[in-house]
Design a protein around this motif. Structure first.
Motif, PDB file in Angstrom:
ATOM      1  N   GLN A   1       1.550  -7.029   4.975  1.00  0.00           N
ATOM      2  CA  GLN A   1       1.002  -5.825   5.749  1.00  0.00           C
ATOM      3  C   GLN A   1      -0.601  -5.744   5.217  1.00  0.00           C
ATOM      4  O   GLN A   1      -1.037  -6.161   4.153  1.00  0.00           O
ATOM      5  CB  GLN A   1       1.714  -4.399   5.114  1.00  0.00           C
ATOM      6  CG  GLN A   1       2.956  -4.307   5.889  1.00  0.00           C
ATOM      7  CD  GLN A   1       3.887  -2.987   5.453  1.00  0.00           C
ATOM      8  OE1 GLN A   1       4.378  -3.083   4.006  1.00  0.00           O
ATOM      9  NE2 GLN A   1       3.793  -2.170   6.184  1.00  0.00           N
ATOM     10  N   ARG A   2      -1.466  -4.994   5.960  1.00  0.00           N
ATOM     11  CA  ARG A   2      -2.835  -5.112   5.677  1.00  0.00           C
ATOM     12  C   ARG A   2      -3.141  -3.440   5.856  1.00  0.00           C
ATOM     13  O   ARG A   2      -2.582  -2.815   6.781  1.00  0.00           O
ATOM     14  CB  ARG A   2      -3.712  -5.865   6.495  1.00  0.00           C
ATOM     15  CG  ARG A   2      -3.755  -7.503   6.178  1.00  0.00           C
ATOM     16  CD  ARG A   2      -4.278  -8.057   7.043  1.00  0.00           C
ATOM     17  NE  ARG A   2      -4.041  -9.535   6.967  1.00  0.00           N
ATOM     18  CZ  ARG A   2      -4.891 -10.391   6.303  1.00  0.00           C
ATOM     19  NH1 ARG A   2      -6.077  -9.890   5.707  1.00  0.00           N
ATOM     20  NH2 ARG A   2      -4.541 -11.876   6.284  1.00  0.00           N
TER      21      ARG A   2
ATOM     22  N   LYS B   1      -3.821   0.911   4.463  1.00  0.00           N
ATOM     23  CA  LYS B   1      -2.944   1.911   3.935  1.00  0.00           C
ATOM     24  C   LYS B   1      -3.393   3.376   4.749  1.00  0.00           C
ATOM     25  O   LYS B   1      -4.653   3.606   5.216  1.00  0.00           O
ATOM     26  CB  LYS B   1      -3.283   2.046   2.704  1.00  0.00           C
ATOM     27  CG  LYS B   1      -2.640   3.369   1.793  1.00  0.00           C
ATOM     28  CD  LYS B   1      -2.870   3.246   0.534  1.00  0.00           C
ATOM     29  CE  LYS B   1      -4.346   3.921   0.086  1.00  0.00           C
ATOM     30  NZ  LYS B   1      -4.764   3.957  -1.375  1.00  0.00           N
TER      31      LYS B   1
ATOM     32  N   ARG C   1      -0.320  -5.957   1.225  1.00  0.00           N
ATOM     33  CA  ARG C   1       1.090  -6.071   0.705  1.00  0.00           C
ATOM     34  C   ARG C   1       1.705  -7.417   0.615  1.00  0.00           C
ATOM     35  O   ARG C   1       1.736  -8.131   1.813  1.00  0.00           O
ATOM     36  CB  ARG C   1       1.712  -5.044   1.622  1.00  0.00           C
ATOM     37  CG  ARG C   1       3.037  -4.344   0.688  1.00  0.00           C
ATOM     38  CD  ARG C   1       4.339  -5.245   1.166  1.00  0.00           C
ATOM     39  NE  ARG C   1       5.289  -4.971   0.192  1.00  0.00           N
ATOM     40  CZ  ARG C   1       6.639  -5.399   0.095  1.00  0.00           C
ATOM     41  NH1 ARG C   1       7.155  -5.834   1.585  1.00  0.00           N
ATOM     42  NH2 ARG C   1       7.573  -5.192  -0.863  1.00  0.00           N
TER      43      ARG C   1
ATOM     44  N   ARG D   1       8.429  -1.362  13.148  1.00  0.00           N
ATOM     45  CA  ARG D   1       7.600  -2.151  12.255  1.00  0.00           C
ATOM     46  C   ARG D   1       6.468  -0.995  11.672  1.00  0.00           C
ATOM     47  O   ARG D   1       5.746  -0.472  12.777  1.00  0.00           O
ATOM     48  CB  ARG D   1       7.075  -3.369  12.904  1.00  0.00           C
ATOM     49  CG  ARG D   1       8.000  -4.379  12.984  1.00  0.00           C
ATOM     50  CD  ARG D   1       8.587  -4.981  11.599  1.00  0.00           C
ATOM     51  NE  ARG D   1       9.749  -5.706  11.595  1.00  0.00           N
ATOM     52  CZ  ARG D   1      11.034  -5.362  11.708  1.00  0.00           C
ATOM     53  NH1 ARG D   1      11.353  -3.990  11.328  1.00  0.00           N
ATOM     54  NH2 ARG D   1      12.090  -6.324  11.486  1.00  0.00           N
TER      55      ARG D   1
ATOM     56  N   ARG E   1       2.592  -0.829  10.362  1.00  0.00           N
ATOM     57  CA  ARG E   1       1.316  -1.358  10.552  1.00  0.00           C
ATOM     58  C   ARG E   1       0.526  -1.477   9.351  1.00  0.00           C
ATOM     59  O   ARG E   1      -0.231  -2.590   9.043  1.00  0.00           O
ATOM     60  CB  ARG E   1       0.461  -0.779  11.680  1.00  0.00           C
ATOM     61  CG  ARG E   1       1.044  -0.905  12.961  1.00  0.00           C
ATOM     62  CD  ARG E   1       0.199   0.175  14.113  1.00  0.00           C
ATOM     63  NE  ARG E   1      -1.271  -0.029  14.202  1.00  0.00           N
ATOM     64  CZ  ARG E   1      -2.196   0.861  14.532  1.00  0.00           C
ATOM     65  NH1 ARG E   1      -1.634   1.804  15.165  1.00  0.00           N
ATOM     66  NH2 ARG E   1      -3.430   0.453  14.476  1.00  0.00           N
ATOM     67  N   SER E   2       0.766  -0.724   8.414  1.00  0.00           N
ATOM     68  CA  SER E   2       0.262  -0.650   7.278  1.00  0.00           C
ATOM     69  C   SER E   2       1.142   0.128   6.170  1.00  0.00           C
ATOM     70  O   SER E   2       2.061   0.595   6.260  1.00  0.00           O
ATOM     71  CB  SER E   2      -1.075   0.175   7.221  1.00  0.00           C
ATOM     72  OG  SER E   2      -0.970   1.520   7.398  1.00  0.00           O
TER      73      SER E   2
ATOM     74  N   VAL F   1       6.119   0.779   2.004  1.00  0.00           N
ATOM     75  CA  VAL F   1       5.834  -0.717   2.351  1.00  0.00           C
ATOM     76  C   VAL F   1       7.125  -1.194   3.275  1.00  0.00           C
ATOM     77  O   VAL F   1       8.164  -0.785   2.758  1.00  0.00           O
ATOM     78  CB  VAL F   1       5.265  -1.299   1.359  1.00  0.00           C
ATOM     79  CG1 VAL F   1       3.916  -0.933   0.612  1.00  0.00           C
ATOM     80  CG2 VAL F   1       6.249  -1.868   0.438  1.00  0.00           C
ATOM     81  N   GLN F   2       6.915  -2.102   3.753  1.00  0.00           N
ATOM     82  CA  GLN F   2       7.868  -2.724   4.777  1.00  0.00           C
ATOM     83  C   GLN F   2       7.978  -4.167   4.249  1.00  0.00           C
ATOM     84  O   GLN F   2       7.042  -4.863   4.238  1.00  0.00           O
ATOM     85  CB  GLN F   2       7.777  -2.553   6.005  1.00  0.00           C
ATOM     86  CG  GLN F   2       9.026  -3.041   6.865  1.00  0.00           C
ATOM     87  CD  GLN F   2       8.849  -2.403   8.317  1.00  0.00           C
ATOM     88  OE1 GLN F   2       7.917  -2.535   8.978  1.00  0.00           O
ATOM     89  NE2 GLN F   2       9.966  -2.064   8.802  1.00  0.00           N
TER      90      GLN F   2
END
Length: 371
Positions: free
Chosen positions: A83-84, A86, A142, A227, A229-230, A274-275
């Motif tokens: 991920q990118r 926050k 992430r 999902r 995105r951040s 976070v994912q």
């Protein structure tokens, strides 16, 4: 006789950061660790490289540099950036005022203030009615720590010739001699990255900094079916990061949270979400301090974390599929770099920001030792 340019004691992210900085200078490196693989704070975390919210100045610059190293390694070593960015989801007017103040300062110039609708649209599942606005930072990265650490270790060994000696304890150091449970090593320079082991090496040096342990609790939730995105943080998180909490506007938020979330504050709870690649969510965490902390997680603390998650997601949370605790070294300064000897450095990240700042710290230490 084994001889090296550098011996690193500890193979967590801070130790690996020093090894990386050294091999990029063409140095011969050995890494010694008492465990067979990374098992501490370096893998029991979010894998979140945080830039926005770091203390302005040195910590911020270290995070920016470390972020760039992570991006370089993504290409060189095949480390996956999951991920990118926050999203800070503001739930209270006081939080939004703090975010607005941060956005107006130098460190916030590249961030974007969001309305409640925009913030909710940014991450599926967020409840717009729970929000008053938000802030989006484009800087965060992430990674999956439990996967990245072994991959980085393999990269250093296979591509750069770093020798790893695992399952071996270092019993004493008298530079250039490193005494271990498996014999003697010789190294021109030595870096000790002990994490939260305060007893094995240089306990008297550590004692002067007032170091203690911080225990945290974290959870993994089942795939929510969409999902992210951040990464995501909330109001409680703003008090945990010096880049926000040092601003005058933080006082009003602290007062409001004390009134409304006293139990969460007492347990050092804030929310990061976070994912992972499999869709599951890693959420947490909490903070309890002491020299010797019990190893047991508290169901009540887990519920405080989950309650904050549910507040943002319409009262719902996926099933908890895993729980764990972790500990890391904590002290007043963000990191400690001590010199027990001209050729030895004791390096400890004492702010829980090893993944965010460790690569820059490693470069600084190696430059200091080797010029």
């Amino acid at each position: 006789m084994d001889g090296y340019d550098l011996a690193v004691v500890g193979s967590g992210i801070v130790g690996l950061a020093h090894a990386l900085a050294a091999v990029r200078r063409g140095l011969r490196v050995v890494v010694v660790d008492r465990d067979q693989k990374a098992n501490g704070a370096s893998i029991r975390n979010f894998g979140l490289v945080v830039v926005t919210g770091q203390d302005s100045g040195l910590s911020r610059r270290r995070a920016e540099r470390s972020r760039q190293v992570w991006l370089d390694l993504a290409g060189e070593a095949g480390l996956e950036i999951l991920q990118r960015g926050k999203l800070v989801a503001a739930q209270r007017p006081e939080a939004l005022a703090l975010l607005e103040a941060f956005r107006s300062g130098q460190d916030g110039q590249d961030c974007k203030l969001l309305t409640a609708r925009e913030a909710a649209a940014h991450l599926d599942g967020l409840d717009e009615k729970a929000l008053v606005g938000g802030l989006y930072s484009p800087f965060e990265l992430r990674v999956e720590s439990r996967e990245v650490l072994p991959r980085l270790t393999s990269f250093l060994a296979e591509m750069h010739g770093v020798e790893f000696r695992n399952g071996i304890s270092v019993t004493s150091i008298a530079a250039p001699v490193v005494e271990t449970s498996s014999g003697r090593l010789y190294a021109e320079k030595i870096v000790v990255c002990p994490g939260d082991d305060f007893a094995s090496l240089y306990p008297e040096r550590m004692g002067q900094y007032g170091i203690r342990r911080c225990k945290l609790q974290m959870l993994r939730l089942a795939d929510p079916g969409h999902r992210f995105r951040s990464a995501l943080t909330s109001d409680l998180s703003l008090l945990r990061y010096g880049g926000f909490s040092c601003l005058p506007e933080a006082g009003a938020l602290r007062k409001r949270l004390t009134e409304q979330c006293g139990a969460a504050l007492e347990n050092g709870v804030h929310l990061i979400v976070v994912q992972s690649a499999d869709g599951s969510l890693v959420i947490g965490d909490s903070h309890h301090y002491g020299m010797t902390l019990d190893p047991f997680g508290s169901d009540a603390v887990d519920h405080l974390i989950l309650d904050e998650f549910k507040t943002l997601f319409g009262g719902k949370a996926p099933e908890v599929v895993a729980r764990w605790t972790g500990t890391y070294a904590s002290a007043g300064p963000a990191m400690i770099r001590d010199a027990p000897h001209d050729d030895v450095r004791l390096v400890i990240v004492t702010s829980g920001t090893g993944a965010s700042t460790g690569f820059a710290i490693g470069e600084e230490t190696i430059a200091e030792l080797f010029g």
